[in-house]
Design an enzyme around this catalytic site. Sequence first.
Site, PDB file in Angstrom:
ATOM      1  N   HIS A 212       0.833  -1.212   0.000  1.00 41.77           N
ATOM      2  CA  HIS A 212       0.000   0.000   0.000  1.00 41.77           C
ATOM      3  C   HIS A 212       0.863   1.257   0.000  1.00 41.77           C
ATOM      4  O   HIS A 212       1.374   1.668   1.036  1.00 41.77           O
ATOM      5  CB  HIS A 212      -0.872  -0.034   1.260  1.00 41.77           C
TER       6      HIS A 212
ATOM      7  N   HIS B 221       1.296   5.257  -2.291  1.00 37.28           N
ATOM      8  CA  HIS B 221       0.775   6.168  -3.323  1.00 37.28           C
ATOM      9  C   HIS B 221       1.967   6.767  -4.049  1.00 37.28           C
ATOM     10  O   HIS B 221       2.769   7.473  -3.437  1.00 37.28           O
ATOM     11  CB  HIS B 221      -0.089   7.269  -2.682  1.00 37.28           C
TER      12      HIS B 221
ATOM     13  N   ASP C 168       1.286   2.864   3.545  1.00 38.06           N
ATOM     14  CA  ASP C 168       0.349   3.918   3.108  1.00 38.06           C
ATOM     15  C   ASP C 168       1.132   5.211   2.831  1.00 38.06           C
ATOM     16  O   ASP C 168       0.669   6.316   3.171  1.00 38.06           O
ATOM     17  CB  ASP C 168      -0.764   4.154   4.138  1.00 38.06           C
TER      18      ASP C 168
ATOM     19  N   PRO D 273      -4.755  14.693   3.452  1.00 38.21           N
ATOM     20  CA  PRO D 273      -4.352  13.726   4.474  1.00 38.21           C
ATOM     21  C   PRO D 273      -3.209  12.838   4.001  1.00 38.21           C
ATOM     22  O   PRO D 273      -3.099  12.559   2.808  1.00 38.21           O
ATOM     23  CB  PRO D 273      -5.626  12.885   4.646  1.00 38.21           C
TER      24      PRO D 273
END
Length: 418
Positions: free
Chosen positions: A69, A71, A304, A318
């Site tokens: 996970h 980005h 994340d 966020p």
Amino acid sequence: MRTVLYNYQIVDADTCLNGTVVIDDKIITDVISADSFNYAQKIDLLSTGACMVLNGNGLCLTSGFVDMHAHFREPGFSQKETLESASLAAAAGGYTTVCCMANTKPPIDTMEAALALRTRACELELIDLYPVISITKKMQGNKLSEFLQSVEEQKQITYMPLLLSEDGRDIADKELYRRAMRIASVLNIPLSCHCDLDGEDAATQRVIDIAKNTNCRLHIAHVSTKKAAGIVRREKAGIKARGADGLSLTAEATPHHISLNDRLAKKLGAETNGKVAPPLRAGRDRTAIIEALKDGTIDVIATDHAPHTMFDKENGSPGFTGLETSFAVCNKVLAGENNFSLKQLLALMSANPARILGLNDRGKIAKGMRADITIIDLEKTWTVDSYNFKSRGKNTPYNGMMLTGKVLRTISDGKIVY
Ligand code: NCD
């Protein structure tokens, strides 16, 4: 080309020994214990004509970390991060395999888009990147993504994602979600769920209920509350007790949810630099997540990694940049403060995510495995300074914090990438 990594403490989810790892091109071809008969002779022999011999002087050698996970922000948000800066950040953090989420601009909702990104990432020769494909078209929640639709129509598949996810958003349409789960199960691809509809606890129960009898491999992303961890624990026990239940369930937690709490979020700015989804929680939630990692309720540490510009953070985006602090933070909290063994920690960061993603060629240091290797100085203490990050995202909550355990070198697919 042969590389002999000599005099290391070799640790993975199953092994802990002093010895040598031999790589031939892109594969681990031998793991030799220093206790074995005629060790010195064997190393001599292996080193003859070797292109590279590295003496580890007892440093820790483990298998490259696997992040389910992150980005990576391309296409569309290269001011936050580029494919290259994210790949370099992953390598610097000891990660050799990463799944990057689909919430880009445009979202990654087709095989073509995912394949194009993967091809570009491969050309960088840094890490092994697997773009996640979104569940719905344009991530708008009302139609299945083209990838899932085309599978239904039995078109030819050119890129098989390791994971499907709508991360960043929950999906309100139950029937659509269930259809996606059925297709994912036929394809045998796990589906990672961002649970926040009516709050994390209700959303976690909801998605598990939707998944029942779909045969789906359901993965719950960033579990952050005591209640949600309790739900995963109870549902996993139920699945085990009933035997094959038409559902398999796994879950992840992030380094920030096990190390930080809502008080710190307030201090950093609850709507700015301390803002992340899910939010940093109370101390009792943090403790419960650590407990859930210890008893196997939560299977995986996932970063994340969510890089943003300073401007975007000040305006409420966020997320925290996370690839380059992940190991040291987990080492501090899990090994340092909560008595996790190094083996347990490495299972969470490498072997378990590799297994869930179906990557049988990595996650462990053993003969025949892909040469993905991370070398760590477990004693080295360092101070986090995001100025030094390879990531463009400087938005870390750990700036100024002293951590112990530093990734010194990363080998991906047989090549030194950090
Ligand atoms: C994620 C991002 O920035 O893409 N942010 C985060 O805080 N985890 C998306 C999201 O999950 O909201």
